[in-house]
Design a protein around this motif. Structure first.
Motif, PDB file in Angstrom:
ATOM      1  N   THR A  27       0.868  -1.175   0.000  1.00 42.98           N
ATOM      2  CA  THR A  27       0.000   0.000   0.000  1.00 42.98           C
ATOM      3  C   THR A  27       0.904   1.224   0.000  1.00 42.98           C
ATOM      4  O   THR A  27       1.827   1.322   0.810  1.00 42.98           O
ATOM      5  N   ILE A  28       0.636   2.130  -0.920  1.00 42.54           N
ATOM      6  CA  ILE A  28       1.564   3.218  -1.234  1.00 42.54           C
ATOM      7  C   ILE A  28       0.853   4.559  -1.136  1.00 42.54           C
ATOM      8  O   ILE A  28      -0.308   4.690  -1.551  1.00 42.54           O
ATOM      9  N   ILE A  29       1.561   5.536  -0.595  1.00 44.43           N
ATOM     10  CA  ILE A  29       1.094   6.922  -0.628  1.00 44.43           C
ATOM     11  C   ILE A  29       2.047   7.694  -1.527  1.00 44.43           C
ATOM     12  O   ILE A  29       3.261   7.667  -1.336  1.00 44.43           O
ATOM     13  N   GLY A  30       1.498   8.354  -2.532  1.00 48.88           N
ATOM     14  CA  GLY A  30       2.311   9.158  -3.446  1.00 48.88           C
ATOM     15  C   GLY A  30       1.661  10.511  -3.672  1.00 48.88           C
ATOM     16  O   GLY A  30       0.434  10.656  -3.563  1.00 48.88           O
ATOM     17  N   TYR A  39      -2.959  -6.924  -9.124  1.00 50.84           N
ATOM     18  CA  TYR A  39      -4.193  -6.164  -9.020  1.00 50.84           C
ATOM     19  C   TYR A  39      -3.929  -4.819  -8.353  1.00 50.84           C
ATOM     20  O   TYR A  39      -3.239  -4.743  -7.329  1.00 50.84           O
ATOM     21  N   LEU A  40      -4.493  -3.778  -8.915  1.00 48.91           N
ATOM     22  CA  LEU A  40      -4.341  -2.421  -8.399  1.00 48.91           C
ATOM     23  C   LEU A  40      -5.680  -1.877  -7.925  1.00 48.91           C
ATOM     24  O   LEU A  40      -6.738  -2.274  -8.421  1.00 48.91           O
ATOM     25  N   THR A  41      -5.625  -0.972  -6.967  1.00 52.78           N
ATOM     26  CA  THR A  41      -6.807  -0.205  -6.600  1.00 52.78           C
ATOM     27  C   THR A  41      -6.697   1.174  -7.243  1.00 52.78           C
ATOM     28  O   THR A  41      -5.638   1.560  -7.738  1.00 52.78           O
ATOM     29  N   ASP A  42      -7.786   1.917  -7.241  1.00 54.72           N
ATOM     30  CA  ASP A  42      -7.705   3.318  -7.625  1.00 54.72           C
ATOM     31  C   ASP A  42      -6.800   4.051  -6.637  1.00 54.72           C
ATOM     32  O   ASP A  42      -6.711   3.682  -5.461  1.00 54.72           O
ATOM     33  N   ALA A  43      -6.137   5.087  -7.112  1.00 57.69           N
ATOM     34  CA  ALA A  43      -5.375   5.969  -6.220  1.00 57.69           C
ATOM     35  C   ALA A  43      -6.293   7.123  -5.849  1.00 57.69           C
ATOM     36  O   ALA A  43      -6.622   7.968  -6.681  1.00 57.69           O
ATOM     37  N   ILE A  44      -6.732   7.149  -4.591  1.00 61.08           N
ATOM     38  CA  ILE A  44      -7.728   8.123  -4.146  1.00 61.08           C
ATOM     39  C   ILE A  44      -7.082   9.144  -3.220  1.00 61.08           C
ATOM     40  O   ILE A  44      -6.313   8.794  -2.322  1.00 61.08           O
ATOM     41  N   ALA A  45      -7.408  10.414  -3.433  1.00 60.16           N
ATOM     42  CA  ALA A  45      -6.843  11.490  -2.638  1.00 60.16           C
ATOM     43  C   ALA A  45      -7.173  11.305  -1.157  1.00 60.16           C
ATOM     44  O   ALA A  45      -8.228  10.774  -0.798  1.00 60.16           O
ATOM     45  N   CYS A  46      -6.272  11.759  -0.316  1.00 60.96           N
ATOM     46  CA  CYS A  46      -6.460  11.607   1.130  1.00 60.96           C
ATOM     47  C   CYS A  46      -7.451  12.621   1.688  1.00 60.96           C
ATOM     48  O   CYS A  46      -8.142  12.343   2.670  1.00 60.96           O
ATOM     49  N   ASP A  47      -7.512  13.792   1.084  1.00 60.99           N
ATOM     50  CA  ASP A  47      -8.410  14.850   1.555  1.00 60.99           C
ATOM     51  C   ASP A  47      -9.406  15.218   0.469  1.00 60.99           C
ATOM     52  O   ASP A  47      -9.138  15.031  -0.722  1.00 60.99           O
ATOM     53  N   LEU A  94      -1.707  14.099  -2.092  1.00 63.44           N
ATOM     54  CA  LEU A  94      -1.377  12.776  -1.579  1.00 63.44           C
ATOM     55  C   LEU A  94      -2.513  11.816  -1.898  1.00 63.44           C
ATOM     56  O   LEU A  94      -3.677  12.089  -1.599  1.00 63.44           O
ATOM     57  N   LYS A  95      -2.159  10.702  -2.538  1.00 63.94           N
ATOM     58  CA  LYS A  95      -3.150   9.684  -2.873  1.00 63.94           C
ATOM     59  C   LYS A  95      -2.647   8.321  -2.407  1.00 63.94           C
ATOM     60  O   LYS A  95      -1.442   8.057  -2.386  1.00 63.94           O
ATOM     61  N   ILE A  96      -3.586   7.464  -2.042  1.00 66.59           N
ATOM     62  CA  ILE A  96      -3.266   6.128  -1.549  1.00 66.59           C
ATOM     63  C   ILE A  96      -3.747   5.095  -2.560  1.00 66.59           C
ATOM     64  O   ILE A  96      -4.881   5.176  -3.051  1.00 66.59           O
ATOM     65  N   TYR A  97      -2.881   4.126  -2.878  1.00 59.85           N
ATOM     66  CA  TYR A  97      -3.309   3.002  -3.703  1.00 59.85           C
ATOM     67  C   TYR A  97      -2.591   1.743  -3.242  1.00 59.85           C
ATOM     68  O   TYR A  97      -1.582   1.810  -2.532  1.00 59.85           O
ATOM     69  N   ARG A 130      -4.374   5.482   6.446  1.00 61.53           N
ATOM     70  CA  ARG A 130      -5.207   6.660   6.290  1.00 61.53           C
ATOM     71  C   ARG A 130      -4.400   7.925   6.558  1.00 61.53           C
ATOM     72  O   ARG A 130      -3.560   7.951   7.453  1.00 61.53           O
ATOM     73  N   VAL A 131      -4.677   8.951   5.777  1.00 66.13           N
ATOM     74  CA  VAL A 131      -4.041  10.261   5.966  1.00 66.13           C
ATOM     75  C   VAL A 131      -5.143  11.306   5.958  1.00 66.13           C
ATOM     76  O   VAL A 131      -6.034  11.284   5.104  1.00 66.13           O
ATOM     77  N   LYS A 132      -5.084  12.226   6.909  1.00 66.37           N
ATOM     78  CA  LYS A 132      -6.052  13.319   6.960  1.00 66.37           C
ATOM     79  C   LYS A 132      -5.336  14.598   7.349  1.00 66.37           C
ATOM     80  O   LYS A 132      -4.614  14.629   8.341  1.00 66.37           O
ATOM     81  N   LYS A 133      -5.518  15.617   6.538  1.00 67.76           N
ATOM     82  CA  LYS A 133      -4.877  16.913   6.753  1.00 67.76           C
ATOM     83  C   LYS A 133      -3.369  16.771   6.929  1.00 67.76           C
ATOM     84  O   LYS A 133      -2.760  17.395   7.806  1.00 67.76           O
ATOM     85  N   GLY A 134      -2.792  15.908   6.108  1.00 72.39           N
ATOM     86  CA  GLY A 134      -1.345  15.756   6.093  1.00 72.39           C
ATOM     87  C   GLY A 134      -0.763  14.889   7.188  1.00 72.39           C
ATOM     88  O   GLY A 134       0.455  14.766   7.292  1.00 72.39           O
TER      89      GLY A 134
END
Length: 299
Positions: A9-12, A107-115, A163-166, A237-241
């Motif tokens: 699981t990656i945050i980019g 298999y990949l998930t969507d990269a969804i923004a944290c905020d 920042l997005k998580i996938y 999970r990331v919220k407000k950085g």
């Protein structure tokens, strides 16, 4: 039981891709969840970028049979064609015109923004090109009627880089294997394919609207697993950085997984992450993981 999965699981910090445009207005893709709208980069967009950048599509061959599809037959299959590793469905193979289906081995998930998404519109035009054409042809751009003949056109698009998580998960037992044709690649080739994708994720770049987007991981967690699923999808999970550091996250990491952090104030609680999770560098993480892949395939 031998572990057969590799999960990350990656945050980019990456841009979104675009959906349907309306006239000269381009809108980014979004998803609705938890009562808010979030910018996203689709799994299809991510997968295509990874396959192209890794060189996995270098040997891609396509055919057209109603729809464009990957070429497949007894002489061209997953065992000897890297482009087919991401799965295929071919509806007209061989003299019997059989349909063959082989799922992707990763298999990949969507990269969804944290905020939640905050609309930022960018306005542009091709004024320099139109002005150059006007000068060459004696056209004054101040003359509205004449200006149309220069192709002057304003346009605008929504912009997002956040920042997005996938997550990505490999079925290591399926790499290089094509059961439709009872063929299989060598263990060396299997390891090379997985590691080429891992190396691409480590250095991922995306080109969006003519801009080069550095989408490398700033945080990554995972490793070789005995569960064929996105192990950390529900707890990173990331919220407000700020990265949420929970007991569930720490407990799961303790089951043989590694954590890596790109130090550079990408998170508001960077010092807390270092203290609580004891991450290694991104470079070291992927170097060790690629060695584990080689060990898995015994090469």
């Amino acid at each position: 039981m031998k572990k057969k999965a590799l999960t990350l699981t990656i945050i980019g910090n990456m841009t979104s891709n675009y959906g349907e445009g309306l006239g000269n207005v381009s809108s980014i893709q979004k998803v609705f969840k938890n009562g808010d709208i979030y910018a996203t980069r689709s799994r299809e967009s991510l997968k295509n970028a990874i396959m192209v950048q890794s060189g996995m599509y270098d040997d891609l061959k396509v055919t057209v049979n109603g729809a464009t599809q990957k070429a497949v037959d007894e002489n061209l299959n997953v065992a000897n064609c890297r482009a087919l590793e991401g799965g295929y469905m071919n509806t007209a193979v061989g003299k019997d015109k059989l349909t063959y289906v082989r799922n992707s081995s990763f298999y990949l998930t969507d990269a969804i923004a944290c905020d939640p998404f905050v609309n930022e519109s960018r306005f542009h035009n091709n004024l320099y090109l139109a002005n150059t054409y006007g000068k060459a042809n004696g056209i004054n751009l101040q003359d509205k009627k004449a200006a149309k003949t220069t192709g002057l056109m304003p346009y605008n698009y929504e912009y997002d880089k956040s920042l997005k998580i996938y997550s990505i998960t490999f079925d290591l037992s399926m790499i290089g294997k094509d059961e439709n044709f009872k063929t299989e690649a060598s263990n060396q080739e299997k390891a090379d394919r997985v590691n080429s994708i891992l190396e691409t994720i480590e250095n991922l770049s995306l080109i969006v609207k003519g801009n080069l987007d550095n989408s490398e991981p700033v945080f990554v967690v995972g490793g070789i697993s005995n569960r064929m699923t996105h192990q950390f999808e529900n707890i990173v999970r990331v919220k407000k950085g700020r990265l949420h550091i929970t007991e569930d996250l720490k407990d799961r990491i303790s089951n043989g997984y590694k954590v890596a952090l790109l130090e550079g104030d990408n998170f508001e609680n960077e010092m807390e992450i270092i203290k609580e999770l004891n991450p290694i560098s991104i470079t070291k993480f992927f170097k060790e993981l690629k060695e584990e892949v080689k060990s898995y395939y015994e090469v």
